[in-house]
Write an enzyme that holds these catalytic residues in place. Structure first.
Site, mmCIF file in Angstrom:
data_model
loop_
_atom_site.group_PDB
_atom_site.id
_atom_site.type_symbol
_atom_site.label_atom_id
_atom_site.label_comp_id
_atom_site.label_asym_id
_atom_site.label_seq_id
_atom_site.Cartn_x
_atom_site.Cartn_y
_atom_site.Cartn_z
ATOM 1 N N GLU A 73 -31.212 28.228 29.296
ATOM 2 C CA GLU A 73 -30.483 26.965 29.118
ATOM 3 C C GLU A 73 -31.061 25.919 30.060
ATOM 4 O OE1 GLU A 73 -28.909 24.222 27.855
ATOM 5 O OE2 GLU A 73 -27.599 25.742 26.969
ATOM 6 N N ASP A 122 -27.891 23.962 18.484
ATOM 7 C CA ASP A 122 -27.681 22.569 18.050
ATOM 8 C C ASP A 122 -28.050 22.421 16.575
ATOM 9 O OD1 ASP A 122 -26.978 21.395 20.638
ATOM 10 O OD2 ASP A 122 -29.032 21.894 21.198
ATOM 11 N N LYS A 126 -28.773 15.510 10.993
ATOM 12 C CA LYS A 126 -29.486 14.455 10.265
ATOM 13 C C LYS A 126 -30.828 14.986 9.771
ATOM 14 C CE LYS A 126 -27.429 10.654 12.729
ATOM 15 N NZ LYS A 126 -27.410 10.159 14.079
ATOM 16 N N ASP A 158 -21.215 26.712 13.193
ATOM 17 C CA ASP A 158 -20.065 26.191 12.437
ATOM 18 C C ASP A 158 -20.527 25.025 11.562
ATOM 19 O OD1 ASP A 158 -20.635 24.672 14.757
ATOM 20 O OD2 ASP A 158 -18.733 23.628 14.557
HETATM 21 C C1 LIG Z 1 -24.384 23.351 20.949
HETATM 22 S S1 LIG Z 1 -24.776 23.997 22.500
HETATM 23 C C2 LIG Z 1 -23.996 25.608 22.475
HETATM 24 C C3 LIG Z 1 -23.693 26.124 23.856
HETATM 25 C C4 LIG Z 1 -23.006 27.508 23.906
HETATM 26 N N1 LIG Z 1 -23.839 28.538 23.346
HETATM 27 C C5 LIG Z 1 -21.654 27.506 23.235
HETATM 28 O O1 LIG Z 1 -21.463 28.279 22.271
HETATM 29 O O2 LIG Z 1 -20.765 26.765 23.713
HETATM 30 C C6 LIG Z 1 -26.479 24.441 22.291
HETATM 31 C C7 LIG Z 1 -27.200 24.646 23.605
HETATM 32 O O3 LIG Z 1 -28.502 25.154 23.332
HETATM 33 C C8 LIG Z 1 -29.407 24.643 24.294
HETATM 34 N N2 LIG Z 1 -30.744 24.737 23.705
HETATM 35 C C9 LIG Z 1 -31.197 24.058 22.631
HETATM 36 N N3 LIG Z 1 -32.465 24.407 22.355
HETATM 37 C C10 LIG Z 1 -32.812 25.340 23.292
HETATM 38 C C11 LIG Z 1 -33.997 26.058 23.557
HETATM 39 N N4 LIG Z 1 -35.099 25.882 22.807
HETATM 40 N N5 LIG Z 1 -34.030 26.917 24.599
HETATM 41 C C12 LIG Z 1 -32.917 27.072 25.370
HETATM 42 N N6 LIG Z 1 -31.756 26.419 25.167
HETATM 43 C C13 LIG Z 1 -31.709 25.558 24.151
HETATM 44 C C14 LIG Z 1 -28.920 23.208 24.520
HETATM 45 O O4 LIG Z 1 -29.334 22.713 25.790
HETATM 46 C C15 LIG Z 1 -27.407 23.364 24.405
HETATM 47 O O5 LIG Z 1 -26.800 23.509 25.661
#
Ligand SMILES: C[S@@+](CC[C@H](N)C(=O)[O-])C[C@H]1O[C@@H](n2cnc3c(N)ncnc32)[C@H](O)[C@@H]1O
Length: 218
Positions: A73, A122, A126, A158
Site C-alpha cells: 500500500e 480501485d 470512467k 462492489d
Molecule cells: C479502494 S482502496 C481499498 C482499500 C482496502 N483494501 C479496503 O478494502 O478498504 C484501494 C487501495 O489500493 C491501493 N492500490 C491501488 N493500486 C495499487 C497497487 N498497484 N499496488 C498497491 N496498492 C495499490 C490504493 O492506494 C488504495 O488504497
C-alpha cells in the site's frame, strides 16, 4: 531497487485529504522495522494488495499466524494506522511494502505465495481511466507465476463495471485458474470471512453488494 513503467504505474492518493500534520520522519523510522526487504526461504507468504487502512492484513495475520503477510500500500495515512496497530498488539507476521504491488511481483523469482488478497481494488469507473485498473488478465497471469500450486486469489469488489471487467479478465486466463465460486449464490464475502474493511463498509452503507471472486491456480 524497484523500476516502473506506465502500464504498472500506481495512481491515486499517497496522503489523506485531511490537513492533519503527520510526522513523516517518525513514520519512516517505524517503517524500517516492518519494511519488506527480501524473501526468506523458510517462510510462507500471503500477498495483500492495496490494504488501505490495513484491516485485511491484520485479519490475515491473525488467521494465519504461521505465515508472513506482505501488505502492499502506498497510502501513508493508512499505513500509519496499520503500523500503530501492529506495534501496539505485537503482531510479528506483517511486513509492509510502502508502494506498488508490481514492484514485489518484479522481484519475486519463485512461487513464494500461498494466497493473494485484493480487497476492493480501485474501480476507475470512467472509460478514460480503464487502463488504470489493476485486475487484468496480464496481471492475473503474473500472479500465477508467484503463487504456489493450488493456491488462491481472492478479489472483492462492489463496482458493477469492475465486476464485468474482472469476469472478462478471468475468462481470458481460464487456462491458468479455476474460478472456484462460479455460482451467484457463492459470491458473498460474509459467507467466507467476517471482515469489514473501510471500503466494504462504504459499499454496504451505499446499498452496494460486494462480490468475491475466488481463483485457484491450475
Ligand atoms: C479502494 S482502496 C481499498 C482499500 C482496502 N483494501 C479496503 O478494502 O478498504 C484501494 C487501495 O489500493 C491501493 N492500490 C491501488 N493500486 C495499487 C497497487 N498497484 N499496488 C498497491 N496498492 C495499490 C490504493 O492506494 C488504495 O488504497
Amino acid at each position: 531497487m524497484f523500476s516502473s513503467n506506465y502500464t504498472n504505474r500506481l495512481f491515486g492518493r499517497t496522503r489523506g485529504r485531511s490537513k492533519k500534520k503527520i510526522n513523516l520522519n517518525n513514520y519512516y523510522e517505524v517503517l524500517v522495522k516492518y519494511k519488506f526487504q527480501n524473501f526468506n526461504e523458510k517462510s510462507e507468504y500471503i500477498l495483500d494488495v492495496g490494504t488501505g487502512y490495513g484491516e485485511s492484513s491484520i485479519f490475515l495475520a491473525k488467521q494465519f499466524p504461521d505465515k508472513v503477510v506482505l501488505s502492499c500500500e502506498k497510502y501513508i495515512d493508512g499505513n500509519i494506522i496499520l503500523l500503530k496497530y501492529v506495534q501496539k498488539n505485537n503482531i510479528n507476521n506483517i511486513l509492509l511494502h510502502n508502494g506498488n504491488v508490481h514492484n514485489i511481483i518484479e522481484i519475486t523469482n519463485k512461487e513464494y505465495f500461498n494466497l493473494v488478497w485484493i480487497f476492493f481494488p480501485d474501480p476507475w469507473p470512467k472509460n478514460r481511466h480503464a487502463k488504470r485498473r489493476l485486475i487484468t488478465s496480464e496481471f492475473l497471469i503474473k500472479l500465477h507465476k508467484i503463487l504456489k500450486e493450488n493456491s488462491e486469489i481472492y478479489i472483492a469488489t462492489d463496482s458493477t463495471i469492475y465486476v464485468r471487467f474482472i469476469l472478462n479478465s478471468i475468462y481470458k486466463c481460464k487456462k491458468y485458474f479455476n474460478w472456484v465460486n462460479q455460482s451467484e449464490i457463492n459470491l458473498s464475502i460474509k459467507d467466507y470471512f467476517d471482515i469489514e474493511t473501510k471500503y466494504y463498509k462504504k459499499a454496504i452503507n451505499s446499498q452496494r453488494k460486494p462480490s468475491l471472486f475466488i481463483l485457484r491456480k491450475l
